[in-house]
Design a protein around this motif. Structure first.
Motif, PDB file in Angstrom:
ATOM      1  N   UNK A   1      22.615 -33.738 -33.379  1.00  0.00           N
ATOM      2  CA  UNK A   1      23.027 -33.319 -32.035  1.00  0.00           C
ATOM      3  C   UNK A   1      23.102 -31.792 -31.968  1.00  0.00           C
ATOM      4  N   UNK A   2      23.085 -31.285 -30.737  1.00  0.00           N
ATOM      5  CA  UNK A   2      23.194 -29.838 -30.531  1.00  0.00           C
ATOM      6  C   UNK A   2      24.587 -29.373 -30.967  1.00  0.00           C
ATOM      7  N   UNK A   3      24.635 -28.288 -31.731  1.00  0.00           N
ATOM      8  CA  UNK A   3      25.921 -27.728 -32.183  1.00  0.00           C
ATOM      9  C   UNK A   3      25.757 -26.220 -32.387  1.00  0.00           C
ATOM     10  N   UNK A   4      26.844 -25.553 -32.722  1.00  0.00           N
ATOM     11  CA  UNK A   4      26.765 -24.119 -32.973  1.00  0.00           C
ATOM     12  C   UNK A   4      27.888 -23.668 -33.893  1.00  0.00           C
ATOM     13  N   UNK A   5      27.655 -22.598 -34.599  1.00  0.00           N
ATOM     14  CA  UNK A   5      28.687 -21.976 -35.434  1.00  0.00           C
ATOM     15  C   UNK A   5      28.888 -20.539 -34.948  1.00  0.00           C
ATOM     16  N   UNK A   6      30.104 -20.053 -35.150  1.00  0.00           N
ATOM     17  CA  UNK A   6      30.412 -18.700 -34.648  1.00  0.00           C
ATOM     18  C   UNK A   6      31.037 -17.843 -35.738  1.00  0.00           C
ATOM     19  N   UNK A   7      30.783 -16.565 -35.595  1.00  0.00           N
ATOM     20  CA  UNK A   7      31.487 -15.548 -36.399  1.00  0.00           C
ATOM     21  C   UNK A   7      32.254 -14.673 -35.399  1.00  0.00           C
ATOM     22  N   UNK A   8      33.594 -14.690 -35.481  1.00  0.00           N
ATOM     23  CA  UNK A   8      34.448 -14.009 -34.491  1.00  0.00           C
ATOM     24  C   UNK A   8      34.969 -12.688 -35.066  1.00  0.00           C
ATOM     25  N   UNK A   9      34.866 -11.649 -34.263  1.00  0.00           N
ATOM     26  CA  UNK A   9      35.483 -10.346 -34.609  1.00  0.00           C
ATOM     27  C   UNK A   9      36.646 -10.126 -33.648  1.00  0.00           C
ATOM     28  N   UNK A  10      37.852 -10.138 -34.180  1.00  0.00           N
ATOM     29  CA  UNK A  10      39.036 -10.010 -33.328  1.00  0.00           C
ATOM     30  C   UNK A  10      39.197  -8.573 -32.799  1.00  0.00           C
TER      31      UNK A  10
ATOM     32  N   UNK B   1      31.848 -12.177 -30.513  1.00  0.00           N
ATOM     33  CA  UNK B   1      31.510 -13.538 -31.012  1.00  0.00           C
ATOM     34  C   UNK B   1      30.013 -13.568 -31.324  1.00  0.00           C
ATOM     35  N   UNK B   2      29.690 -13.893 -32.581  1.00  0.00           N
ATOM     36  CA  UNK B   2      28.284 -14.044 -33.003  1.00  0.00           C
ATOM     37  C   UNK B   2      27.995 -15.554 -33.098  1.00  0.00           C
TER      38      UNK B   2
ATOM     39  N   UNK C   1      34.954  -8.003 -26.061  1.00  0.00           N
ATOM     40  CA  UNK C   1      35.889  -9.029 -25.614  1.00  0.00           C
ATOM     41  C   UNK C   1      37.327  -8.600 -25.871  1.00  0.00           C
ATOM     42  N   UNK C   2      38.173  -8.910 -24.921  1.00  0.00           N
ATOM     43  CA  UNK C   2      39.616  -8.742 -25.125  1.00  0.00           C
ATOM     44  C   UNK C   2      40.142 -10.039 -25.713  1.00  0.00           C
ATOM     45  N   UNK C   3      41.387 -10.028 -26.122  1.00  0.00           N
ATOM     46  CA  UNK C   3      41.958 -11.231 -26.729  1.00  0.00           C
ATOM     47  C   UNK C   3      41.947 -12.366 -25.712  1.00  0.00           C
ATOM     48  N   UNK C   4      41.609 -13.594 -26.160  1.00  0.00           N
ATOM     49  CA  UNK C   4      41.586 -14.747 -25.275  1.00  0.00           C
ATOM     50  C   UNK C   4      40.738 -15.873 -25.851  1.00  0.00           C
ATOM     51  N   UNK C   5      40.575 -16.952 -25.076  1.00  0.00           N
ATOM     52  CA  UNK C   5      39.784 -18.126 -25.493  1.00  0.00           C
ATOM     53  C   UNK C   5      38.486 -18.158 -24.691  1.00  0.00           C
ATOM     54  N   UNK C   6      37.388 -18.358 -25.413  1.00  0.00           N
ATOM     55  CA  UNK C   6      36.075 -18.334 -24.775  1.00  0.00           C
ATOM     56  C   UNK C   6      35.328 -19.662 -25.088  1.00  0.00           C
ATOM     57  N   UNK C   7      34.685 -20.215 -24.100  1.00  0.00           N
ATOM     58  CA  UNK C   7      33.928 -21.482 -24.259  1.00  0.00           C
ATOM     59  C   UNK C   7      32.467 -21.262 -23.868  1.00  0.00           C
ATOM     60  N   UNK C   8      31.576 -21.778 -24.685  1.00  0.00           N
ATOM     61  CA  UNK C   8      30.141 -21.663 -24.404  1.00  0.00           C
ATOM     62  C   UNK C   8      29.509 -23.064 -24.400  1.00  0.00           C
ATOM     63  N   UNK C   9      28.592 -23.311 -23.491  1.00  0.00           N
ATOM     64  CA  UNK C   9      27.797 -24.566 -23.476  1.00  0.00           C
ATOM     65  C   UNK C   9      26.385 -24.249 -23.947  1.00  0.00           C
ATOM     66  N   UNK C  10      25.973 -24.929 -25.034  1.00  0.00           N
ATOM     67  CA  UNK C  10      24.620 -24.735 -25.593  1.00  0.00           C
ATOM     68  C   UNK C  10      23.739 -25.891 -25.102  1.00  0.00           C
ATOM     69  N   UNK C  11      22.623 -25.589 -24.514  1.00  0.00           N
ATOM     70  CA  UNK C  11      21.672 -26.606 -24.019  1.00  0.00           C
ATOM     71  C   UNK C  11      20.332 -26.407 -24.718  1.00  0.00           C
ATOM     72  N   UNK C  12      19.795 -27.530 -25.304  1.00  0.00           N
ATOM     73  CA  UNK C  12      18.505 -27.394 -26.010  1.00  0.00           C
ATOM     74  C   UNK C  12      17.347 -27.629 -25.052  1.00  0.00           C
TER      75      UNK C  12
END
Length: 494
Positions: A431-440, A451-452, A478-489
């Motif tokens: 299934x479609x998925x993703x991994x992230x590398x976050x820089x605070x 966010x990478x 980005x400032x501090x907070x929660x971010x959501x991304x939708x990945x579509x193949x």
């Protein structure tokens, strides 16, 4: 005067009646040509009664006369003198007889042989008409000949004689079927070829038992008969290789069935339609047949079949084809029924139904989904077609709602022939998925976070939706907070 008139009237009536009888006899007599009979056996071993038999090669009417003599022909219209050892007999048939009838003469009696019942029935009369032998012909144990003829009032030296057949079994140097005893015409046991006869055609020499040993008896051994023509009988009997010779006493008859009708085809094989790989039979029905031979025409003419795959029963009245191939479509088959002669059936055509298929498919879009489908397209066979998908998929040409897996469709035409085709429905490996590398964010209240994002699974390429119209793969500032991304193949899977 009245009595005289009555006498004349009676005499005239008698003359007319006698004339009618003579006319009737003339009409009854059958005149045979050379080769009209053929000798089938002889036995000269007896010192008192000699016997022989012959087969009629033409039908004769009741009252037909055939004479036989053992007087040798000397050439120049000269014959051995008649006497106590050189004579002639005449057989008068008692009934009409068909060609193929074997007649047996023993001294001064005659009978006909019935091969179906293996019995003989007396027929007609035999009279001494030349010479002085009280027992008919005198066939010397050291060899002699028998010559059949008509005319001459029963004497071969009489007027209007026609020789119709001959057999010779006396050995001298130079004896051949064609020449008989060419160098021994002075002997009472020898003879030149009689006038009007031809060696090997209507007269023949049997040959010795071995070397110079004269055969005291001999008979035709039935090779080549029964047959459907008198020409075939004549050819078989005139071949001395088809005779059994002996120095001992022989049999009365050859015992052969000489003439039989050609087989008659009463039912020809019917056309057959089968599925490729199937089994079928062709059958012929015939009367008077003792064996059969099947023939095949694949487009270049009929050839005889042998019992090799896919054929069996090629010499019976039923031909079996096992595992017919599509290449045999349109082949023709016919049978020859064999008996006394032969008869050929009409040809039947083999139609081999072969279904072929093509297909297309659509794989599942998303891992774990069930929107796959497959379509089969048949050709050949006999429309309409029916479909059956397994393990599921319905009964239409197209199966929908398929998840990943293997599916087989069976196509059946209107004749019942089938073909199968297999489809493999695939899906994305994961299934479609993703991994992230976050820089605070470095300092409270700052906006230097990042966010990478690295997408995986599904089918590339991908699109991204962070909301607010942001569609980049990665985010910065980005400032501090929660971010959501939708990945579509590429398949629209998220």
């Amino acid at each position: 005067m009245k009595n005289f008139y009555s006498t004349i009237k009676t005499l005239a009536k008698t003359v007319v009646t006698t004339g009618a009888l003579l006319l009737g006899y003339a009409q009854a007599q059958t005149t045979l040509s050379p080769g009209g009979i053929a000798f089938t056996s002889y036995d000269s071993s007896s010192t008192s009664v000699d016997v022989f038999s012959f087969v009629l090669l033409a039908p004769i009417s009741s009252g037909t006369q055939i004479s036989f003599t053992d007087r040798g022909y000397q050439g120049s219209n000269a014959w051995q003198a008649a006497g106590s050892t050189e004579s002639a007999i005449t057989w008068t048939s008692g009934t009409a007889l068909p060609a193929g009838t074997e007649v047996y003469i023993s001294a001064l009696s005659a009978s006909v042989y019935n091969p179906a019942t293996t019995t003989s029935i007396p027929n007609g009369t035999v009279a001494l008409t030349d010479g002085t032998s009280s027992n008919g012909l005198v066939l010397s144990s050291v060899g002699d000949q028998i010559i059949a003829f008509q005319g001459g009032n029963g004497s071969v030296t009489g007027a209007n004689v026609t020789c119709i057949a001959g057999i010779n079994y006396f050995y001298t140097a130079g004896s051949t079927t064609a020449a008989w005893n060419s160098d021994a015409v002075g002997s009472p046991n020898a003879s030149l070829m009689p006038p009007g006869l031809t060696g090997g055609t209507n007269a023949f020499y049997t040959g010795p038992v071995s070397g110079v040993t004269v055969a005291r008896s001999g008979k035709f051994n039935c090779t080549g008969v029964p047959t459907s023509t008198v020409a075939n009988i004549r050819t078989a009997v005139m071949n001395n290789a088809n005779w059994t010779l002996s120095t001992a006493a022989g049999s009365q008859y050859s015992g052969c069935t000489f003439l039989a009708s050609n087989p008659v085809i009463t039912a020809s094989p019917a056309n057959r339609t089968i599925c490729a790989g199937g089994t079928t039979t062709f059958t012929v029905t015939a009367s008077g047949a003792t064996s059969y031979q099947w023939y095949q025409n694949s487009g270049s003419g009929f050839i005889a079949l042998t019992n090799t795959a896919p054929y069996s029963g090629v010499t019976t009245n039923t031909l079996t084809i096992t595992g017919a191939t599509s290449a045999m479509n349109g082949y023709q088959y016919r049978a020859v029924a064999i008996g006394a002669g032969s008869a050929t059936s009409n040809a039947a055509t083999l139609t081999v139904v072969s279904i072929s298929t093509t297909g297309s498919k659509t794989d599942v879009s998303c891992n774990g989904g069930s929107n796959g489908q497959a379509t089969v397209v048949p050709s050949g066979g006999v429309a309409p077609y029916t479909y059956s998908w397994a393990p599921f998929g319905g009964t239409a040409a197209t199966a929908t709602g398929l998840s990943a897996g293997t599916y087989t469709v069976t196509v059946t035409d209107n004749f019942g022939c089938q073909a199968t085709r297999t489809f493999t429905i695939n899906e994305p490996a994961s299934a479609v998925s993703g991994t992230t590398v976050v820089t605070n964010v470095a300092c409270n209240g700052a906006s230097n976070g990042a966010i990478n994002l690295t997408p995986a699974g599904g089918t590339a390429p991908y699109t991204f939706n962070w909301g607010g119209g942001i569609t980049t793969e990665d985010r910065t500032g980005l400032s501090a907070g929660t971010y959501t991304v939708t990945i579509t193949d590429a398949n629209g899977c998220t």
